[in-house]
Design an enzyme around this catalytic site. Structure first.
Site, short mmCIF file in Angstrom:
data_model
loop_
_atom_site.label_atom_id
_atom_site.label_comp_id
_atom_site.label_asym_id
_atom_site.label_seq_id
_atom_site.Cartn_x
_atom_site.Cartn_y
_atom_site.Cartn_z
N ARG A 196 20.48 36.82 60.04
CA ARG A 196 20.12 38.19 59.65
C ARG A 196 20.41 39.17 60.79
NH1 ARG A 196 17.32 42.41 61.50
NH2 ARG A 196 15.71 41.00 62.28
N CYS A 247 21.69 45.96 66.33
CA CYS A 247 21.14 46.70 65.20
C CYS A 247 22.08 47.84 64.88
CB CYS A 247 19.75 47.22 65.54
SG CYS A 247 19.06 48.21 64.20
N ASN A 261 20.39 39.58 70.07
CA ASN A 261 19.12 39.02 70.51
C ASN A 261 19.39 38.04 71.63
OD1 ASN A 261 19.05 39.39 67.40
ND2 ASN A 261 16.91 39.48 68.05
N HIS A 265 10.37 39.81 70.40
CA HIS A 265 11.73 39.91 69.81
C HIS A 265 12.58 40.70 70.81
CE1 HIS A 265 14.39 40.55 66.12
NE2 HIS A 265 14.84 41.50 66.93
P1 HMG Z 1 16.93 55.62 51.21
O1 HMG Z 1 18.32 56.13 51.05
O2 HMG Z 1 15.92 56.54 51.79
O3 HMG Z 1 16.31 54.99 49.87
O4 HMG Z 1 16.99 54.30 52.09
P2 HMG Z 1 16.31 55.38 48.39
O5 HMG Z 1 15.08 54.75 47.81
O6 HMG Z 1 16.53 56.87 48.23
O7 HMG Z 1 17.59 54.60 47.81
C1 HMG Z 1 18.91 54.98 48.12
C2 HMG Z 1 19.87 53.99 47.49
O8 HMG Z 1 19.66 52.67 48.02
C3 HMG Z 1 19.68 53.86 45.99
O9 HMG Z 1 20.94 53.49 45.45
C4 HMG Z 1 18.75 52.69 45.87
O10 HMG Z 1 18.83 52.06 44.63
C5 HMG Z 1 19.24 51.78 46.96
P3 HMG Z 1 21.94 54.57 44.80
O11 HMG Z 1 21.13 55.22 43.71
O12 HMG Z 1 22.28 55.54 45.91
O13 HMG Z 1 23.10 53.75 44.36
N1 HMG Z 1 18.21 50.90 47.49
C6 HMG Z 1 18.34 49.58 47.63
N2 HMG Z 1 19.36 48.74 47.34
C7 HMG Z 1 19.17 47.43 47.60
N3 HMG Z 1 18.03 46.94 48.13
C8 HMG Z 1 17.00 47.74 48.44
C9 HMG Z 1 17.15 49.12 48.18
N4 HMG Z 1 16.33 50.18 48.36
C10 HMG Z 1 16.99 51.27 47.94
N5 HMG Z 1 15.89 47.25 48.97
C11 HMG Z 1 16.17 52.14 52.74
C12 HMG Z 1 15.82 53.59 52.42
C13 HMG Z 1 14.96 51.51 53.39
C14 HMG Z 1 16.51 51.43 51.45
C15 HMG Z 1 17.39 52.14 53.69
O14 HMG Z 1 17.14 52.99 54.75
C16 HMG Z 1 17.71 50.76 54.19
O15 HMG Z 1 18.12 49.89 53.44
N6 HMG Z 1 17.56 50.53 55.50
C17 HMG Z 1 17.75 49.21 56.06
C18 HMG Z 1 18.08 49.32 57.49
C19 HMG Z 1 18.21 47.94 58.09
O16 HMG Z 1 18.32 46.95 57.39
N7 HMG Z 1 18.23 47.91 59.43
C20 HMG Z 1 18.38 46.69 60.15
C21 HMG Z 1 17.19 45.81 60.06
S1 HMG Z 1 15.86 46.31 61.13
C22 HMG Z 1 16.28 45.62 62.66
O17 HMG Z 1 17.36 45.11 62.84
C23 HMG Z 1 15.24 45.59 63.75
C24 HMG Z 1 14.61 44.22 63.92
O18 HMG Z 1 15.57 43.24 64.21
C25 HMG Z 1 13.59 44.27 65.05
C26 HMG Z 1 14.16 44.91 66.31
O19 HMG Z 1 15.17 44.46 66.85
O20 HMG Z 1 13.53 45.86 66.73
C27 HMG Z 1 13.86 43.79 62.65
MG MG Z 2 16.44 42.91 66.21
#
Ligand code: HMG
Ligand code: MG
Length: 304
Positions: A15, A240, A249, A207
């Site tokens: 992931r 990220c 990581n 993490h």
């Molecule tokens: P948004 O644009 O504000 O959400 O995104 P929305 O509800 O307005 O939806 C926009 C579009 O996304 C719509 O589709 C939804 O259907 C779709 P459209 O009508 O435009 O075709 N949608 C989805 N599709 C699939 N699965 C879903 C989903 N939700 C909405 N669950 C949202 C808000 C949270 C969805 C967006 O910002 C997002 O997906 N962000 C993810 C970011 C991410 O994954 N970042 C990396 C992981 S975090 C990380 O790496 C840190 C970590 O490792 C710890 C660290 O290192 O600190 C964990």
């Molecule tokens: Mg991370």
């Protein structure tokens, strides 16, 4: 100072490791990575994310990956779910453990999940509710606990407050993320002391990303503070998408080498892990980011 006898590793390579790769990676390669990792003795593997494919295209095939892997007994296969849509997709894919993710800085929260910290916590409430109904365990993440690429310094008290919120809403553990790998041993200890003031350290995980080469040192500092769960990524893969310049990581192989040296048990086969990491690096055509794996594999080749 006494160190823990046992440490649990959360493998986030499939992931956190793969989410930032630019070129497409096929489902079969992701499945093979997870299966390779399952065979090493790891007991927790983060397989993918149910997030918007527009935001993180590389995680789009996560349901197919879950459908393709060989699930072993005793291994947890988890996924990230930022909202109800994500949890519903995870339920559909028969995922038994998920993670919600918040940030300790407002700017990172906006860039990563398009809402404020308070809004993200509100969004998690129904996710926690549905997860409870489905018997799905939920882990919490907090990003930018030791610094934010947009807001700079982050107060440990802010990390403590969000940790309390996530545990209060039902997360069984909170993983404290140094997303951009800027933390140092002193800052890590200060942050854990602040968070640990009224939260048992058994509910915390570390993490660490390795951007400044401090991740292993920060893990050692965390061990001294009584943290016993660490996230890591095979071959040091990752980064990220919303933290430009942040590297992967800490490599799982390097953490394992550290722990073995300290006599801390994990039950993981380091050579098998190094081979799994090299295999995915060959697929990605990139250098192996684990120094321990490189050393082990070259020594092994020399004696084979
Ligand atoms: P948004 O644009 O504000 O959400 O995104 P929305 O509800 O307005 O939806 C926009 C579009 O996304 C719509 O589709 C939804 O259907 C779709 P459209 O009508 O435009 O075709 N949608 C989805 N599709 C699939 N699965 C879903 C989903 N939700 C909405 N669950 C949202 C808000 C949270 C969805 C967006 O910002 C997002 O997906 N962000 C993810 C970011 C991410 O994954 N970042 C990396 C992981 S975090 C990380 O790496 C840190 C970590 O490792 C710890 C660290 O290192 O600190 C964990
Ligand atoms: Mg991370």
């Amino acid at each position: 100072m006494s160190l823990p006898q046992h440490v649990r590793l959360v493998e986030v390579g499939p992931r956190d490791g793969l989410q930032n790769e630019q070129r497409p990676i096929g489902v079969a390669d992701k499945v093979r990575l997870v299966d390779d990792l399952s065979a090493t003795g790891l007991d927790y593997i983060e397989v993918g994310s149910f997030v918007s494919p527009k935001w993180v295209p590389q995680m789009a095939g996560s349901a197919e990956v879950f459908a393709g892997i060989q699930q072993r007994e005793g291994v947890v296969y988890a996924a990230l779910t930022p909202n109800m849509r994500g949890l519903e997709a995870a339920v559909e894919a028969k995922v038994r453990e998920v993670a919600v993710f918040a940030a300790a800085s407002e700017a990172f929260s906006q860039r990563n999940i398009n809402c404020s910290i308070a809004e993200s916590l509100e969004r998690f409430a129904p996710v926690m509710q549905l997860a409870r109904e489905q018997g799905i365990r939920v882990r919490g993440y907090i990003s930018c606990v030791l610094g934010c690429p947009y807001d700079g310094e982050v107060a440990p008290e802010q990390v403590a407050a969000i940790t309390r919120e996530l545990l209060g809403m039902g997360c069984y553990e909170v993983s404290l993320g140094d997303t951009i790998g800027v933390g140092t041993a002193a800052g890590t200890r200060r942050m854990i002391e602040a968070v640990g003031r009224d939260i048992p350290r058994t509910r915390l995980a570390g993490h660490f990303h390795d951007t400044y080469g401090q991740a292993l040192t920060n893990i050692y500092a965390s061990l001294q503070e009584g943290v016993t769960v660490f996230d890591s990524s095979v071959a040091g893969l990752g980064g990220c998408p919303y933290a430009k310049g942040a590297t992967g990581n800490v490599a799982t192989e390097d953490v394992l080498y550290l722990l073995e040296g300290l006599g801390i048990d994990t039950g993981i086969d380091l050579l098998a892990l190094a081979r799994a990491g090299q295999r995915i690096c060959d697929v990605l055509d990139k250098a192996n980011g684990s120094r321990a794996a490189r050393a082990i594999l070259s020594r092994h080749e020399a004696t084979a």
